[in-house]
Design an enzyme around this catalytic site. Structure first.
Site, mmCIF file in Angstrom:
data_model
loop_
_atom_site.group_PDB
_atom_site.id
_atom_site.type_symbol
_atom_site.label_atom_id
_atom_site.label_comp_id
_atom_site.label_asym_id
_atom_site.label_seq_id
_atom_site.Cartn_x
_atom_site.Cartn_y
_atom_site.Cartn_z
ATOM 1 N N SER A 1 13.434 0.163 -21.530
ATOM 2 C CA SER A 1 13.348 -1.089 -21.204
ATOM 3 C C SER A 1 11.668 -1.759 -21.075
ATOM 4 C CB SER A 1 13.942 -1.676 -20.069
ATOM 5 O OG SER A 1 13.866 -3.144 -19.726
ATOM 6 N N LYS B 1 21.273 1.715 -18.810
ATOM 7 C CA LYS B 1 20.085 0.522 -19.464
ATOM 8 C C LYS B 1 21.129 -0.558 -19.458
ATOM 9 C CE LYS B 1 17.088 -1.513 -21.630
ATOM 10 N NZ LYS B 1 17.541 -2.368 -22.675
ATOM 11 N N HIS C 1 21.556 -2.466 -16.369
ATOM 12 C CA HIS C 1 20.146 -3.077 -16.388
ATOM 13 C C HIS C 1 20.096 -4.420 -17.236
ATOM 14 C CE1 HIS C 1 16.223 -4.316 -18.237
ATOM 15 N NE2 HIS C 1 15.516 -3.789 -17.072
ATOM 16 N N ASN C 2 20.685 -4.509 -18.209
ATOM 17 C CA ASN C 2 20.754 -5.782 -19.052
ATOM 18 C C ASN C 2 21.708 -6.699 -18.695
ATOM 19 O OD1 ASN C 2 18.669 -4.277 -21.012
ATOM 20 N ND2 ASN C 2 19.723 -5.175 -22.444
ATOM 21 N N GLU D 1 20.070 -8.065 -15.745
ATOM 22 C CA GLU D 1 18.839 -8.995 -16.397
ATOM 23 C C GLU D 1 19.361 -10.407 -16.936
ATOM 24 O OE1 GLU D 1 16.701 -7.020 -19.750
ATOM 25 O OE2 GLU D 1 17.502 -8.665 -21.057
HETATM 26 C C1 6PG Z 1 14.928 -4.735 -22.173
HETATM 27 C C2 6PG Z 1 15.459 -5.804 -22.727
HETATM 28 C C3 6PG Z 1 15.703 -5.723 -24.128
HETATM 29 C C4 6PG Z 1 16.322 -6.754 -24.805
HETATM 30 C C5 6PG Z 1 17.607 -6.891 -25.099
HETATM 31 C C6 6PG Z 1 18.561 -7.877 -24.376
HETATM 32 O O1 6PG Z 1 15.107 -4.397 -21.262
HETATM 33 O O2 6PG Z 1 13.652 -4.430 -22.752
HETATM 34 O O3 6PG Z 1 16.741 -5.807 -22.262
HETATM 35 O O4 6PG Z 1 16.463 -4.519 -24.411
HETATM 36 O O5 6PG Z 1 15.625 -8.053 -24.468
HETATM 37 O O6 6PG Z 1 17.966 -6.750 -26.371
HETATM 38 O O7 6PG Z 1 18.591 -8.973 -25.543
HETATM 39 P P1 6PG Z 1 19.670 -10.109 -25.566
HETATM 40 O O8 6PG Z 1 19.238 -11.208 -24.426
HETATM 41 O O9 6PG Z 1 19.440 -10.710 -27.017
HETATM 42 O O10 6PG Z 1 21.290 -9.643 -25.394
#
Ligand code: 6PG
Length: 471
Positions: free
Chosen positions: A129, A183, A186-187, A190
């Protein structure tokens, strides 16, 4: 010259990671399906070119790497990874190590890990990430797969990873898909962090009538306090940026329909499959889905009229918004760590929750001032919910009022705040010992004789539905 490591796939992340590896003094062989990309990459590598061996064929690439080989795959998730593994397999020796460092679905990683195990190969699935800048200068790295594979490459990974007060943000999370699962969560977090910020932005813009630069000032101020984080920092920068073409704030000319590659959705799907509450993340994914229904939203506005969004600015309203983000964030992370814990049990990973918080302290997209405190809180054994750790319980006590006031005002003025609402509902549910599912149980037993437990005695019971007088 033989290279210490190989990297395959020179897209944005692959290029940045390869330069980072070379920058830390490791000789690296690189390969990309399109040969021109490989040549251009090497030609533009400047001083680092002497450490980089560009290869035109898979055979020459594999031959350029010292045995036992370590090869990082940075190809798009899904089929391309399987195709690349299949193409490499005949060229590799059993002791060679393959690392998939893309945003893989952890179910795919589990399958690939099982295949590798059966064939006696070494395979790691690794979450990376930090976007392009992180990959180039220090990402957060979440590894999964056989420990011996991780141990073999950990010194390189620790060298390229972000450092939090000198500690590398690179950790082995567990077997097979553990790294990619971490991960994925994490997303998911995010998505929720971003959505809650966007909701608060919406209240400032449509509720309080603030201009983008005023909003930028607020984010900048918050970034000096307990909300300090990469996402608050960049939200301030995004809000302050002027469109060079129209000379208006750039935010005001960006279409309000968000893209998504799928990792946030996977988090929500997995949470639902595991029965792990992650309503704030689910709401954030739902909000992205809804954002792309632009025409439908226009149709709805034509029928119902726009909401009366304007809120009478009152003293302390911005403090309330800050509190809303603080409480919303803690509620969301409590769900995220709960999901990690549920998956850990289901898949037998023994995920180190405190180490996960530590690895997220720097380099990754959700890095924030709060994660170090979370790492300390999660290190205490027996903790069942992050919100119950004394340091976070006191933050929730101090800030849920602001979250409540924000959600209430937003509801009254027609400002949609799905993620903040879900965060508040999670908190309120978690502080209510006598909930309302007794009604669900009554309904289920009424129409399906599913049975219920009673408060006053043990066993499964049924209601006297047939004998009760019906109106
Ligand atoms: C990271 C991000 C990276 C990317 C993802 C999410 O941790 O560096 O999460 O992996 O931004 O691809 O993208 P989307 O918003 O398109 O789902």
């Amino acid at each position: 010259m033989s290279s210490e490591i190989g990297l395959l796939g020179l897209g944005t992340m692959g290029r940045a990671l390869a330069l980072n590896i070379a920058d830390k003094g490791h000789d690296i062989a690189v390969f990309n399906r399109t040969t021109e990309v490989t040549g251009k990459f090497a030609a533009e590598a400047g001083d680092l070119a002497e450490r980089i061996t560009p290869c035109d064929t898979l055979e020459s690439f594999v031959a350029a790497i010292r045995s036992p080989r370590t090869i990082i795959l940075m190809v798009p998730a899904g089929k391309p990874v399987d195709e690349m593994i299949a193409a490499l397999r005949p060229l590799l020796a059993p002791e060679d190590l393959l690392i998939d460092a893309g945003n893989a679905d952890f179910h795919d990683t589990r399958r690939r890990a099982a295949e590798a195990r059966d064939k006696g190969e070494l395979f790691l699935g690794m979450g990376v990430s930090g976007g392009e800048d992180g990959a180039r200068h220090g990402p957060s790295i979440m590894g999964g797969g056989p420990r011996e594979g991780w141990d073999r490459v950990s010194s390189v990974l620790e060298a390229i990873a972000a450092k939090y007060e000198g500690t590398p943000c690179a950790t082995w999370m567990g077997e097979d898909g553990a790294g990619h699962f971490v991960k994925t969560v994490h997303n998911g977090i995010e998505y929720a962090d971003m959505q809650m910020i966007a909701e608060v932005y919406g209240i400032m813009r449509d509720g309080l009538g603030m201009e983008a630069t005023e909003i930028a000032d607020v984010f900048d101020r918050w970034n000096e306090g307990p909300l300090r984080s990469f996402l608050i920092e960049i939200s301030g920068k995004v809000a302050r940026t002027i469109d060079p073409e129209t000379h208006q704030p750039l935010l005001d000319v960006i279409l309000d329909a968000a893209g998504q590659k799928g990792t946030g959705r996977w988090t929500a799907i997995e949470a639902l499959m595991l029965g792990a509450p992650a309503s704030t993340i689910e709401a954030a994914v739902g909000a992205r889905n809804l954002s792309s229904r632009l025409q439908d939203r226009k149709g709805g506005e034509a029928i119902f009229g726009p909401a009366p969004t304007r809120i009478e600015p009152a003293e302390g309203v911005l403090d309330e918004l800050e509190q809303a983000l603080l409480a919303g964030k803690i509620s969301c992370y409590a769900q995220g760590f709960g999901l990690l814990s549920a998956a850990s049990q289901e898949y037998g990973w023994d995920l180190p929750l405190d180490a996960i918080a530590r690895v997220w302290r720097a380099g990754c997209i959700i890095r924030s001032a709060m994660l170090d405190d979370m790492a300390h809180a999660l290190a205490v054994s027996g903790l069942t919910n992050l919100m119950f750790a004394p340091s976070f319980a006191s933050r929730m006590t101090g800030n849920h009022g602001g979250l409540r006031a924000t959600v209430a005002k937003a509801a009254l003025h027609g400002l949609p705040v799905p993620a903040l609402s879900a965060a508040l509902a999670y908190f309120d549910t978690m502080r209510t010992s006598r909930g309302t599912a007794n009604m669900l149980q009554g309904q289920r037993d009424y129409f399906g004789l599913h049975g219920f437990e009673r408060l006053d005695r043990s066993g499964t019971h049924h209601g006297p539905w047939a004998t009760n007088p019906q109106p």
